[in-house]
Design an enzyme around this catalytic site. Structure first.
Site, PDB file in Angstrom:
ATOM      1  CG  HIS B  79      -1.600   1.308   1.487  1.00 42.18           C
ATOM      2  ND1 HIS B  79      -2.630   1.795   0.714  1.00 42.18           N
ATOM      3  CD2 HIS B  79      -1.368   2.256   2.432  1.00 42.18           C
ATOM      4  CE1 HIS B  79      -3.007   2.979   1.184  1.00 42.18           C
ATOM      5  NE2 HIS B  79      -2.244   3.291   2.209  1.00 42.18           N
ATOM      6  CG  ASP B 108       6.836  17.646 -26.628  1.00 40.48           C
ATOM      7  OD1 ASP B 108       7.059  17.202 -25.487  1.00 40.48           O
ATOM      8  OD2 ASP B 108       6.154  17.044 -27.476  1.00 40.48           O
ATOM      9  CD1 TRP B 144       5.980   3.487   4.208  1.00 39.98           C
ATOM     10  CD2 TRP B 144       7.372   4.271   2.653  1.00 39.98           C
ATOM     11  NE1 TRP B 144       6.298   4.780   4.533  1.00 39.98           N
ATOM     12  CE2 TRP B 144       7.156   5.284   3.595  1.00 39.98           C
ATOM     13  CE3 TRP B 144       8.228   4.544   1.576  1.00 39.98           C
ATOM     14  CZ2 TRP B 144       7.746   6.549   3.507  1.00 39.98           C
ATOM     15  CZ3 TRP B 144       8.816   5.806   1.508  1.00 39.98           C
ATOM     16  CH2 TRP B 144       8.576   6.791   2.450  1.00 39.98           C
ATOM     17  CB  SER B 172      11.127   5.832 -14.026  1.00 40.20           C
ATOM     18  OG  SER B 172      10.006   6.654 -14.191  1.00 40.20           O
ATOM     19  CB  SER B 173      12.054   9.319 -10.100  1.00 38.54           C
ATOM     20  OG  SER B 173      10.908   8.648  -9.705  1.00 38.54           O
ATOM     21  CG  HIS B 256      12.127  14.781   5.847  1.00 43.88           C
ATOM     22  ND1 HIS B 256      11.078  14.396   6.630  1.00 43.88           N
ATOM     23  CD2 HIS B 256      11.914  16.069   5.548  1.00 43.88           C
ATOM     24  CE1 HIS B 256      10.292  15.440   6.837  1.00 43.88           C
ATOM     25  NE2 HIS B 256      10.787  16.469   6.198  1.00 43.88           N
ATOM     26  CD  GLU B 258       9.632  10.066  -2.519  1.00 43.78           C
ATOM     27  OE1 GLU B 258      10.627  10.364  -3.209  1.00 43.78           O
ATOM     28  OE2 GLU B 258       8.533   9.738  -2.994  1.00 43.78           O
ATOM     29  CE1 TYR B 260       8.324  19.314   3.731  1.00 42.78           C
ATOM     30  CE2 TYR B 260      10.454  18.306   4.088  1.00 42.78           C
ATOM     31  CZ  TYR B 260       9.331  18.937   4.580  1.00 42.78           C
ATOM     32  OH  TYR B 260       9.220  19.193   5.916  1.00 42.78           O
ATOM     33  CB  SER B 271       0.531  28.651  -5.894  1.00 40.19           C
ATOM     34  OG  SER B 271       1.017  28.225  -4.651  1.00 40.19           O
ATOM     35  CG  HIS B 305      12.131  14.714  11.749  1.00 38.80           C
ATOM     36  ND1 HIS B 305      12.036  15.914  11.113  1.00 38.80           N
ATOM     37  CD2 HIS B 305      11.530  13.832  10.934  1.00 38.80           C
ATOM     38  CE1 HIS B 305      11.406  15.760   9.960  1.00 38.80           C
ATOM     39  NE2 HIS B 305      11.086  14.502   9.834  1.00 38.80           N
ATOM     40  CG  HIS B 306      11.551  10.351   9.539  1.00 36.32           C
ATOM     41  ND1 HIS B 306      10.227  10.267   9.202  1.00 36.32           N
ATOM     42  CD2 HIS B 306      12.047  11.399   8.840  1.00 36.32           C
ATOM     43  CE1 HIS B 306       9.940  11.214   8.314  1.00 36.32           C
ATOM     44  NE2 HIS B 306      11.030  11.915   8.087  1.00 36.32           N
ATOM     45  CB  THR B 331       5.396  25.009   6.263  1.00 38.54           C
ATOM     46  OG1 THR B 331       6.590  24.272   6.020  1.00 38.54           O
ATOM     47  CG2 THR B 331       4.222  24.224   5.743  1.00 38.54           C
ATOM     48  CE  LYS B 334       4.380  27.219  -0.885  1.00 39.86           C
ATOM     49  NZ  LYS B 334       5.022  28.205  -1.743  1.00 39.86           N
ATOM     50  NE  ARG B 453       3.706   3.447  10.945  1.00 42.10           N
ATOM     51  CZ  ARG B 453       4.554   4.100  10.129  1.00 42.10           C
ATOM     52  NH1 ARG B 453       5.499   4.856  10.621  1.00 42.10           N
ATOM     53  NH2 ARG B 453       4.430   3.985   8.828  1.00 42.10           N
TER      54      ARG B 453
END
Lengths: 372, 528
Positions: B79, B108, B144, B172-173, B256, B258, B260, B271, B305-306, B331, B334, B453
């Site tokens: 998932h 293009d 994950w 790919s990314s 991290h 990622e 963002y 925006s 922080h994770h 943040t 924004k 979790r």
């Protein structure tokens, strides 16, 4: 939507005074100075966050209500303001600094390295905990006791469903207890919410944490780091008792250990070993190898019909005793008593159609334990 | 370049799409590739979502009812992987493909063949990843975040296929990111300076740099796993002198930024949408750009922080707590700017605007719980509970997914030339909004009450809220069928859309005819 947020804020504000048994909304205050400090910090930040959302969403929804085209409101040229940009950079900075002071203080306190009264080594195993009282010659495993029938919905679940173990960690109150955490296989995390102790148990590392419990009671927790199949089934139960009760308990445990040692010298019949072996198997082996001995191949091989269970008894004993490095098979030499090992091996060789017909005597396991 | 010369060169080259399957297989057209990315992402959303269905069905009541714990672990892992790498990231690349050339006045993407390759890697990568579910020992079952040694020594044999799938996705990314950067840097229309670019292009430019910086780190960490598993190295094996915590440091150095990567393009979409429906220019354009850059830079120094509970030294905890708090400032800037954009505007509330407002509100809630999680001493309690699950779903579902819905409804008329059914689309929003909150809000409560979790079964005290969460999840998941219906209905019998379907919309993409021609801006427009 604003109403919803406000109602929620009100809801949270009531939480500290209203005790919910099932519909619990908030952290427990816990029973240590650390957990109370954590709780207070949590509440402080929660109130600040609720206040921020009331202001921010308040302005937003006020604007949404008034500045809409359907009310004939015309759009204004208002799209740049250095003063505002500076304001809403500085104000959050100040709020953050206000939060950081108590947070830093709480962090400093949690790193208290002052000498402890009791040291306990906690080792995570897939899927149980081992507690070793350093300097006390006391060392035991703590395993889930919730019956499979309750988990499989065949019988009614008891109140401590999934939060009950055979041997809780017993500690005295008002003493500084140091935990030294490590793991035998994968990463686990030892967590008891009421103590506000959560620390990863990592193979190859020894992590340190501590607690000082203020109240007598039973405190329950769970493994907090995904550690494989039965991650949800390795609870933690801490029983905090008075110093006097703790001393009595220690003496009892040592006496029990001697009785256990004597048991391996007794004369065990094959029938007795088979009966005992089934219980040992269900408690220690069935999670992976399954109650019917079929395992879950390829990760957890079957014991029924396996070359090891049907082969020479010495190899069988060595496998159970030392485990298989590099696989999920742990060594049970330290986990189980000589009687238990003898019983479970005898059982495995003579159950589910395995018909080797031999038995292992506890004294043979004693010899291996003695270092042969 | 003289526009006249370009006209003469390309005047007779305006051909439509190729016929049949080759149109899609060999396509180098940014619109076709964008469409394929978006459809792929929608399919993945439903696959990942049905896995969430399985998870929530098992968690509906305490006890094991439907699936076994080992399959449960495979479901939570897949998932997460599918939603992150299959649904959210490809959707943003699809939007970038469609919109960036049209927004900066380019014909293009700069590297069309690379564009084709970067898309066509995806179906194969996911086929590889999902095939593991049918292998002996099952698919990846380690979450994950795939922490070693659970994902190395103790992993099922299929982990090798998982590693190769991640390698492909990373390649790919990176290709997609290079394409975006080259396009934005080289192909802006004359007069379109960086500080005249639409905000969506800015956010994607920065996202692309983040991708190039961190996808190789992910490739590195899975390669080390591969070596540990097959070539007897011991990067993460304590028994061989390795370090399981090193895995987490390297993973989160990718992980991290990622998160963002999954939110910045949404910032860009919102925006664009909020000024349109407020009939007002975006408030504080420059500070919005600086805030994104600040967020991107900070995202590289907050990773641990994770990992507050892994046993870091005091100074380490302090450092990561402070840097994480710092992120709240840009943040906040924004969010305040979006609200100020609405303030004294002349607002209407078509579906894209509803999704954008939903985004601002719910993302702010997720951001605030993020501040709580940043505090190391309290995080010791929150870590690895449902509070964290609530937090990151509040930033990712309304953040990334609502942003994508806002974008699709906003630009759908330009893409298809047809107008969607506003009533049904609003229904989609409201059912999603209620379902989402019903799903993720009570997770805060069970998390605080102490539910870890990633468990397939839980103590009885969590039963009531889990039932509500499951009902919410079924509602949220099912409501996405409305979305599919709206899309089909638009394509089949949508009313023809006007060239400028939104009164307040600005930007080059709206100067094109509706639907946007197969080759837009063969000659670059000039921007004032």
């Amino acid at each position: 939507m604003f109403k919803k947020v406000a109602v929620f804020g009100l809801f949270l504000a009531l939480v500290p005074t209203v005790a919910f048994s099932d519909w619990q909304l908030n952290l427990n205050r816990g029973v240590t100075d650390t957990s109370i400090a954590v709780y207070d910090l949590h509440m402080l930040v929660l109130y600040i966050c609720v206040a921020i959302s009331v202001v921010v969403f308040g302005v937003m929804f006020w604007s949404i209500y008034h500045h809409r085209k359907s009310k004939g409101f015309e759009s204004h040229e208002f799209h740049d303001s250095t003063a505002l940009e500076i304001l809403w950079t500085i104000v959050p900075t100040i709020i953050l600094i206000v939060i950081l002071f108590p947070a830093t203080k709480a962090l400093i306190n949690s790193y208290d390295t002052e000498e402890s009264d009791i040291d306990i080594q906690i080792t995570g195993y897939q899927w149980k905990w081992r507690y070793k009282y350093i300097g006390e010659d006391l060392d035991f495993f703590s395993v889930l006791t919730t019956p499979t029938d309750e988990i499989r919905n065949k019988s009614e679940k008891n109140e401590n469903y999934l939060l009950e173990v055979d041997k809780p960690l017993v500690v005295p109150i008002n003493k500084k207890i140091r935990f030294l955490l490590t793991s035998n296989d994968v990463i686990h995390a030892w967590w008891v919410p009421d103590l506000a102790v959560k620390k990863d148990a990592i193979p190859g590392f020894i992590n340190e944490d501590w607690t000082r419990i203020n109240e007598v009671g039973i405190y329950r927790g769970q493994c907090a780091e995904l550690c494989g199949k039965d991650h949800g089934f390795m609870p933690i139960v801490v029983k905090a008792v008075t110093q006097e009760d703790y001393v009595i308990w220690l003496a009892e445990q040592k006496a029990l250990k001697e009785i256990e040692a004597a048991a391996s010298q007794a004369d065990w019949s094959m029938e007795a070993l088979l009966v005992k072996g089934e219980g040992v198997y269900i408690k220690n082996c069935a999670a992976c190898h399954q109650p019917n001995g079929m395992g879950i191949p390829p990760v957890f091989p079957a014991i029924k019909g396996s070359p090891i269970a049907l082969g020479p008894i010495g190899t069988h004993l060595a496998t159970v005793f030392e485990g298989r490095p590099g696989t999920a098979m742990a060594g049970f030499g330290e986990q189980l008593s000589s009687v238990d090992i003898a019983a479970v091996i005898t059982y495995q060789r003579n159950a589910w159609g395995n018909e080797v017909g031999d038995m292992l005597s506890p004294t043979d396991v004693d010899k291996l334990k003695g270092g042969e | 370049m003289s526009t006249q010369a370009a006209d003469i060169d390309h005047g007779d080259h305006d051909h439509g799409p190729a016929k049949g399957i080759t149109r899609w297989l060999y396509s180098t057209n940014h619109k076709d590739i964008g469409t394929m990315y978006l459809i792929f992402s929608l399919v993945m959303l439903f696959i990942g979502g049905s896995m969430a269905f399985v998870i929530r069905a098992e968690l509906f009541q305490p006890g094991l009812q439907l699936i076994e714990p080992e399959f449960f672990n495979q479901m939570i892992t897949m998932h997460g992987l599918i939603m992150v790498f299959g649904a959210v990231m490809p959707a943003f690349v699809g939007l970038a493909n469609w919109m960036i050339p049209m927004m900066i006045g380019a014909p293009d993407m700069a590297l069309p063949r690379l564009n084709n390759l970067s898309f066509w890697i995806l179906p194969f990568a996911f086929a590889l990843m999902m095939s593991t579910l049918f292998m002996d020992g099952g698919g990846p079952n380690f979450g994950w975040t795939f922490y070693a040694p659970l994902s190395t020594t103790y992993a099922p044999p299929s982990v090798t296929f998982f590693i190769f799938a991640i390698h492909l996705l990373g390649a790919s990314s990176i290709m997609g990111a290079i394409n975006v950067i080259v396009t934005i840097m080289n192909m802006r229309a004359p007069g379109m300076t960086y500080f005249k670019m639409p905000m969506f292009c800015w956010t994607w430019l920065i996202t692309a740099f983040l991708l190039i910086a961190v996808m190789p780190v992910l490739a590195g960490v899975v390669t080390m796993m591969l070596m540990d598993i097959h070539f007897a190295t011991a990067f993460f094996d304590a028994g061989g002198g390795g370090d399981p915590v090193l895995f987490q440091h390297v993973f989160w150095f990718f992980g991290h930024p990622e998160v963002y990567i999954m939110i910045l393009p949404s910032f860009g979409v919102v925006s664009q949408v909020i000024p349109t429906f407020s009939r007002k220019k975006l408030f504080g354009y420059h500070s919005m750009v600086y805030a994104i850059i600040a967020i991107a830079v900070l995202s590289f120094v907050v990773w641990a922080h994770h990992m507050f509970t892994v046993g870091m030294p005091f100074v380490g905890e302090l450092f990561f707590m402070y840097t994480t708090m710092l992120i709240a400032i840009p943040t906040g800037v924004k969010i305040f700017n979006w609200i100020s954009t609405m303030f004294r505007g002349s607002m209407t509330f078509e579906t894209p605007m509803l999704y954008s407002i939903g985004f601002v509100v719910l993302f702010t809630i997720g951001g605030l719980s993020g501040i709580m999680l940043a505090l190391a001493p309290v995080d010791m309690v929150y870590q690895d509970t449902y509070f964290v699950v609530a937090h990151f779903h509040y930033v990712l579902v309304p953040g990334a997914i609502f942003g994508i819905f806002a974008a699709v409804y906003y630009w759908l008329p330009k893409w298809t030339g047809k107008m969607y059914d506003e009533g049904l689309a609003k229904l989609h929003f409201w059912v999603s909004f209620i379902g989402l909150n019903l799903t993720f809000f009570p997770m805060h409560f069970v998390g605080l009450a102490g539910m870890p979790r990633r468990i397939p079964d839980y103590p009885l005290q969590f039963a009531d809220f889990n039932m509500i969460v499951s009902i919410g999840a079924f509602m949220f998941g099912t409501s996405q069928l409305i979305f599919v219906y709206v899309l089909i209905k638009t394509l089949r019998k949508g009313e023809p859309a006007e060239q400028l379907p939104w009164e307040g919309a600005e930007g080059l993409e709206w100067t094109l005819p509706t639907p946007a021609p197969y080759h837009s801006f063969p000659t670059p427009p000039t921007v004032e």
